[in-house]
Design an enzyme around this catalytic site. Sequence first.
Site, PDB file in Angstrom:
ATOM      1  N   GLU A 291       0.824  -1.203   0.000  1.00  0.00           N
ATOM      2  CA  GLU A 291       0.000   0.000   0.000  1.00  0.00           C
ATOM      3  C   GLU A 291       0.866   1.263   0.000  1.00  0.00           C
ATOM      4  OE1 GLU A 291      -2.734   2.692  -0.137  1.00  0.00           O
ATOM      5  OE2 GLU A 291      -3.511   0.647   0.066  1.00  0.00           O
ATOM      6  N   THR A 331      -5.379   1.851  -5.378  1.00  0.00           N
ATOM      7  CA  THR A 331      -5.097   0.432  -5.201  1.00  0.00           C
ATOM      8  C   THR A 331      -5.717  -0.406  -6.306  1.00  0.00           C
ATOM      9  OG1 THR A 331      -4.882   0.639  -2.794  1.00  0.00           O
ATOM     10  CG2 THR A 331      -5.430  -1.538  -3.663  1.00  0.00           C
ATOM     11  N   HIS A 463      -1.425   3.707   5.385  1.00  0.00           N
ATOM     12  CA  HIS A 463      -2.618   4.447   4.971  1.00  0.00           C
ATOM     13  C   HIS A 463      -3.096   5.247   6.174  1.00  0.00           C
ATOM     14  CE1 HIS A 463      -6.574   5.353   3.365  1.00  0.00           C
ATOM     15  NE2 HIS A 463      -6.302   4.715   2.230  1.00  0.00           N
ATOM     16  N   ASP A 515       1.283  -0.647  -4.981  1.00  0.00           N
ATOM     17  CA  ASP A 515       0.075  -0.461  -5.797  1.00  0.00           C
ATOM     18  C   ASP A 515       0.087   0.904  -6.476  1.00  0.00           C
ATOM     19  OD1 ASP A 515      -0.275   0.991  -3.441  1.00  0.00           O
ATOM     20  OD2 ASP A 515      -2.284   0.239  -3.030  1.00  0.00           O
TER      21      ASP A 515
END
Length: 654
Positions: A291, A331, A463, A515
């Site tokens: 991520e 993503t 995140h 991603d």
Amino acid sequence: MFKDISKNRYSILLFFSSLFILISFLLRIVFLVWVKNDFDWGITSLLLTILFGLLYDISIVSCFTLIITLYFAVLPNRYINSFFDKIFIYFIYTLYLVIIYFTFFAEVTFWDEFKSRFNFIAVDYLIYTYEVVKNIQESYPLPLLIGGIILITCITILVTKKRKYLFYTFHSRPTLIQKIGVFIFNLLIASSTLYFLNNDTSSISENRYNNEISKAGIFSFFSAFRNNHLKYDEHYTSISIEQAFVIVKNELQDSKTIFDQEFKNPLRRTILAPNPTQPEQKPNVIFVLMESMSASFLQEQFNEKPITPNLNKLADNSIYFSNMYANGTRTVRGMEAVILSIPPTPGHSIVKRVDNQNLYTISNVFKEKGYHNMFFYGGDGYFDNMNAFFGGNGFDIYDRGRGSILSDKINTHRYNINDDEVTFENAWGIADDDIYRKVIKVADQQYLTKQPFFAMVMSTSNHKPYTYEDGKIDIPSGTGRAGAVKYSDYAIGDFLAKAKEKPWFSNTVFVFIADHCASSAGKNAIDVKNHHIPAFIYNMRSIPNQKITKEVSQIDIFPTLFSLLNWNYTSQFYGKDIFDPEYNTRSFIGTYIKLGMKKNEDVIILSDQKKINQYKWIKDSLDETKMDIGFEQSIISNYQTADYLFSNKLLDEK
């Protein structure tokens, strides 16, 4: 029409309209100061930014007030100042105030993360309310913010009463002609602005920030809601589809490629093993989609120490792709790129679209080689349609479900990650530590079956709100991006250390790729540097560790791996083996609307409204240059055929 324009039945609407335009203007000033170093301060650019901003605001205000002017037009004068009239006006006015104050607050938080007005991401946030609301709760002082909105709303109502705008609204009696005239005038403004304005009308500058600041959040939101799927040939520069396929096939043709004419997909072909005299290798493959892991993080430090010590070490002990570019900025774009090996189609990612099951993906290649395919996600896989996509394309699902189910039509299994397997969890799912432990646990079980496995893992910890279990790293949880990056890096290092203790490790290849970058926005239409991601193939024992500096695309990672494993396989992918001597450098970089292709410092961007521009990428800036016809034909062909194949159901596995 009235003797005093501020003292009549429409006083409340005039005040509301003025208030909205004023606050919207001030918000633009805030955003302008926010990106002052990248904003185009030329007098013409600045004036156009303000002018278009005013047009968008007028359009929004006219739509807001349309309901009330209609109500004023049909309500007989004898009912003005009645109980019903007061309740209706107070309710609508209060509701409008809450909406605009909430929207302005939301725009600030959205700009903080994406440096953009509302777009497809904001539309998605309406759908996935659990994750979004929880993320807001964990990232911001929600009670304080809600209380602030209520307080500002109450203060505004008091000011409205003190300035007697409500008094005039309830004590004025316009004629029927006046009421109908105001409604028709309002209707004309609303309809004409909506007809002539769209979300790209303000795209008059090469500077993306100027264009974004000129927009209005509410207008942008509904524009994104309407246009979540753009048909390529209606909105982008195109050529004949037959010619487009000829160009793409020529680009994909090499000495290892044999096109299969009997298939309906023109790109369907057989890829021959690079070393036909040598056997295929069939190690387990664990693939981690990291991520928001920007390539720049590998050079960044916190308190004079690297925040990615494990990835830095991995770069020295793997096949490290130091010049890799991500397809998109979300993503689902990364998933689309690696699973389908396809350029990004305009609008929503294929992961989120209908009719996206039973496609020919990398899972088909693994399945044909006898692998068991699995997808691991630390949140609930209904988010971003992941369960439906992966379940419908040959993966068993391991996720943190909360009662959602897969369609009966999907021939797959779904397994829940239980509470006793979780040590830390936030809005987006369980900690990376926990998901990696689950992967190891399942890998142990798969090892006993003696069947090779392919496990795709989607990490979540890097995140917002950037929270993780305390004590894992030297940066406190929830303090910012640097901590989340370092924790994610720590979890990868711990994962590999634990995997090395397992009997299946020696026969397992690990693939790590981001991603997308942590930030995607910049002053350019596509900010190239914010597509630069790291990628690694680790524990590939038959190939020496090395650093690959040539420019490569996210879609190339699995075609390259298949070649390293010496596989013959069927492909309809756009990605290629980067080790092939005939590999041509290029990468695909895009947003939902802008479609880009990069070849070293040369970049072409396709925009809707059939616009196309070529640039030189120099010192993180795009400078427009003369169009290269061959390059132009290439980018058009790749994006046009990708959209055509999906739209015409030619990406399936048949």
